[in-house]
Design an enzyme around this catalytic site. Structure first.
Site, PDB file in Angstrom:
ATOM      1  N   ALA A 152      -2.584  30.796 -58.032  1.00 24.00           N
ATOM      2  CA  ALA A 152      -2.408  31.118 -56.713  1.00 24.00           C
ATOM      3  C   ALA A 152      -2.397  32.606 -56.612  1.00 24.00           C
ATOM      4  CB  ALA A 152      -1.126  30.702 -56.389  1.00 24.00           C
ATOM      5  N   GLN A 153      -2.863  33.066 -55.478  1.00 27.49           N
ATOM      6  CA  GLN A 153      -3.173  34.549 -55.322  1.00 27.49           C
ATOM      7  C   GLN A 153      -1.903  35.319 -55.367  1.00 27.49           C
ATOM      8  OE1 GLN A 153      -6.184  35.931 -55.158  1.00 27.49           O
ATOM      9  NE2 GLN A 153      -4.905  38.027 -55.270  1.00 27.49           N
ATOM     10  N   GLY A 154      -0.597  34.723 -54.794  1.00 30.52           N
ATOM     11  CA  GLY A 154       0.679  35.375 -54.751  1.00 30.52           C
ATOM     12  C   GLY A 154       1.001  35.686 -56.239  1.00 30.52           C
TER      13      GLY A 154
ATOM     14  N   ARG B 131      -7.134  34.750 -49.266  1.00 29.08           N
ATOM     15  CA  ARG B 131      -6.023  33.824 -49.751  1.00 29.08           C
ATOM     16  C   ARG B 131      -4.606  34.156 -49.632  1.00 29.08           C
ATOM     17  NH1 ARG B 131     -10.129  34.130 -53.922  1.00 29.08           N
ATOM     18  NH2 ARG B 131      -9.283  35.933 -54.836  1.00 29.08           N
TER      19      ARG B 131
END
Length: 726
Positions: A245-247, A264
């Site tokens: 995931a981007q986070g 994203r």
């Protein structure tokens, strides 16, 4: 070998929603404890050694006096075992590994019953040692998932399911049900009555199932198996083929500022807002408040959708909250229905599933118990060492005593040193038939290699006949007498003469041997006679040595080219070079019906016309190659002269270059021959003013009276002259 045991019988599956409260399977229900004999059921205590509490009486009885125990025992979990297999299976249990970690941290250990209850109820926060169970921070959530991944492994004993509860009815049937659908969490020890009541109530009436992973969200509200409402979201938050995931990617390192990364991040924020708004709505908020069971599946990085922050829809300490104890796929509405159906399925066994799985496990081996050999004590070991030393001492004295008795008995031992040379040429196939090398060699090297290869080939066949006890002198003996004794008794002189002539390529000796009696049957029989167990004939020997003239003479004398050796090879296939093989083809052209040339593996006749064409083709190829080499040499010389002219022209000053160019222009206008150029090296004056490259066939770049091959040379010349390039 005993036959493999049969597989454990498959259970019957019944949905809780399909049963009534007075169903036969619910009659006489009772909660079943672990069966005796399993490792997890042999600890009727609440603490283990190392926890700082009093040791159990059972352990004191097991310990007894301070002697070396012969029993199989786990000191960490206070367990005894009947055999090594049970001990190895115990060491693989999460219970044993958990107690090891607790001992390293100086924390209280858990008994088998306590550990089972903690893991089956999903209350792993107490197992991890967390004191603040009401905290909803992200750090606590990460700790919870880390402990869950550590202690919820699949390396458990046969028949042990930590997320299920085992019941038994009046008919003797065993029922397995998932704990998460039998009501909220209970403080250990759990009350059996509540579990029985929840089972007879046929599962949860109001249930909420939530799943989130990789930008996907799915949620549904169920009443029994009926769907009240459901909702799914999908946002692009995970880069393709990366799986992160981007986070989470931003938290690990410096954030990326690409368009895809920004998209994203925006989608993550949008998904967070959409899920929070959905769960905070009136219908979903009321369902979450009234639901008896909440099933959740979310990764560690995605739990912020449900926990933490202002207005969190779920609380970590909620006893109704259960993690889905199944492997799930992508969050979709169909997956929610599958998970609920799987969790509300009741498995009915006709016999105890724990015992059945243990008996039918491939790790269970039935062996005959044999009495183990008693290990020697330290005193016995010392005695054995002393006896060995005394025996060695007697052996050292025995030669001295034997020297005196030698004269009395008159017996002497004579030692004979025998040198034995072991040949390994029979293991290498290339020694019989050498590989064709790509590198070209001169004729002298080829003849030497062919002669050596022939000698090695014949020597190998000789070594195969000799027994392994012969000395090196026997190996180095002449080959002829050995072959005479084996294959040609009564005529060794003629045999030796023919063989030596074939090896050396002595055509004169062969003619003398064959000319006086060309029709002698003895000579004809020797021409095709095999040489030893290898089956080599005189024709084989001459072909392997590359003696083309000898091959031609033997063929004309009557040698059979179809005779094969022990490896089914005719003489043509063992020929050392092409010229030797051509002798077989020439003989085939002169005598087409003499032998079966297909059996001799001769490809075809070689006529004089074919040889003439081949010779002509070789001459043409040689002439073309010589012409090509001469052309390349002339081109190289021309390129070298051009480079030299370029260097000399570039070394001239601008004044000399202008004078040379003016002289050339004047000569061209008048049509008169030009005067010799100094040093007579610069043939072409139409060159680049900077680097001296030829401008023939090029469109030059000009400024003022100068010509250049490229703009780079033009700019370099301007900079050197001190003029601006603009």
């Amino acid at each position: 070998m005993s036959p493999a045991p049969d597989a454990a019988p498959a259970p019957a599956s019944i949905s809780l929603f399909d049963l009534s409260a007075d169903a036969p399977v619910f009659q006489g229900l009772s909660l079943v404890s672990h069966a005796p004999g399993e490792a997890l059921a042999r600890a009727p205590r609440t603490s283990c050694s190392g926890s700082g509490e009093r040791e159990s009486p059972e352990r004191k009885l097991l310990q007894g006096p301070m002697d070396i125990s012969e029993k199989l025992f786990c000191s960490t979990c206070d367990q005894t075992f009947q055999n090594h297999q049970e001990q190895r299976e115990h060491y693989k249990l999460d219970w044993h590994r958990f107690n090891l970690k607790q001992r390293l941290k100086d924390k209280p250990l858990l008994s088998a019953l306590d550990f089972e209850k903690q893991s089956s109820t999903g209350d792993l926060s107490s197992i991890s040692g967390s004191e603040d169970s009401d905290s909803a921070s992200e750090e606590d959530l990460q700790t919870l998932d880390r402990e869950r991944a550590t202690f919820e492994k699949l390396s458990r004993p046969p028949g042990f399911y930590p997320h299920r509860v085992l019941f038994q009815n009046a008919q003797g049937q065993f029922l397995y049900a998932y704990r998460c659908v039998l009501g909220p969490h209970q403080d250990p020890p759990e009350e059996a009555e509540l579990l029985l009541q929840n089972l007879q109530s046929r599962g949860p009436r109001d249930c909420v199932v939530l799943m989130a992973a990789a930008g996907h969200f799915a949620g549904a509200i169920f009443q029994g198996r009926e769907v009240v409402t459901h909702k799914t979201f999908h946002r692009y938050t995970v880069r393709a083929k990366r799986g992160t995931a981007q986070g989470l990617r931003d938290a690990r390192g410096g954030p990326s500022h690409s368009a895809g990364a920004n998209l994203r991040r925006y989608n993550e924020a949008t998904l967070y807002k959409d899920v929070r708004d959905l769960l905070a709505g009136p219908s979903w908020a009321k369902a979450l408040e009234e639901a008896g069971t909440i099933l959740l599946r979310a990764p560690r990085s995605g739990r912020s959708l449900f926990f933490g922050g202002k207005g969190a829809p779920l609380q970590r300490g909620d006893p109704r909250l259960w993690d889905i104890p199944l492997a799930t796929r992508r969050p979709t509405f169909q997956e929610l229905q599958r998970v609920l159906h799987k969790l509300t399925t009741l498995h009915v066994y006709e016999e105890d599933p724990r015992e059945a799985v243990r008996l039918h496990s491939p790790q269970t081996h039935w062996k005959t118990v044999r009495e183990e050999r008693k290990k020697p004590t330290e005193e016995e070991i010392r005695k054995i060492c002393r006896d060995e030393k005394e025996a060695l001492g007697q052996n050292e004295e025995s030669p001295k005593q034997g020297s005196g008795s030698e004269g009395e008995d008159g017996f002497q031992v004579e030692l004979e040193l025998v040198e034995l040379t072991v040949g390994t040429l029979d293991l290498c196939e290339s020694e019989v038939l050498p590989k064709r090398r790509r590198r070209k060699r001169n004729k002298k090297e080829k003849s030497r290699d062919q002669e050596a290869g022939a000698h090695r080939t014949l020597l190998q066949q000789t070594q195969e006949e000799e027994p392994s006890t012969q000395s090196s002198q026997a190996v180095a003996a002449p080959l002829g007498p050995l072959l005479d004794e084996a294959k040609a008794p009564g005529q060794p002189e003629l045999w030796n003469a023919l063989l030596a002539a074939c090896r050396a390529g002595d055509v004169g000796v062969l003619k003398l041997q064959l000319a006086p009696s060309p029709a002698d049957p003895r000579v004809l029989s020797l021409l095709s006679a095999p040489l030893g167990s290898g089956g080599f004939t005189l024709l084989h020997a001459a072909a392997a040595a590359g003696r083309g003239s000898v091959v031609r003479l033997l063929l004309e004398a009557g040698a059979d080219p179809t005779v094969q050796d022990s490896r089914a090879r005719p003489p043509y296939t063992v020929a050392a070079d092409k010229s030797t093989r051509n002798e077989f083809r020439r003989f085939m052209e002169k005598n087409p019906d003499a032998y079966d040339y297909n059996k001799a593996q001769v490809p075809g006749p070689l006529t004089p016309e074919m040889e003439a064409r081949q010779a002509t083709r070789k001459r043409e190829q040689k002439a073309a190659r010589r012409q090509r080499e001469e052309q390349q040499q002339r081109q190289q010389e021309q390129e070298e002269r051009e480079r030299e002219e370029q260097r000399r022209f570039a070394a001239l000053s601008d004044r000399e270059k202008r004078a040379l160019a003016a002289e050339r222009r004047l000569a061209a206008q008048l049509g008169a021959p030009t005067s010799p150029i100094p040093d007579s090296a610069i043939v072409n004056t139409r060159r680049c003013w900077s680097c001296g490259a030829s401008l023939q066939g090029l469109t030059p770049f000009h400024y003022l009276d100068f010509s250049f091959c490229s703009t780079r040379c033009l700019q370099d010349h301007r900079r050197q002259a001190g003029r601006p390039s603009s």
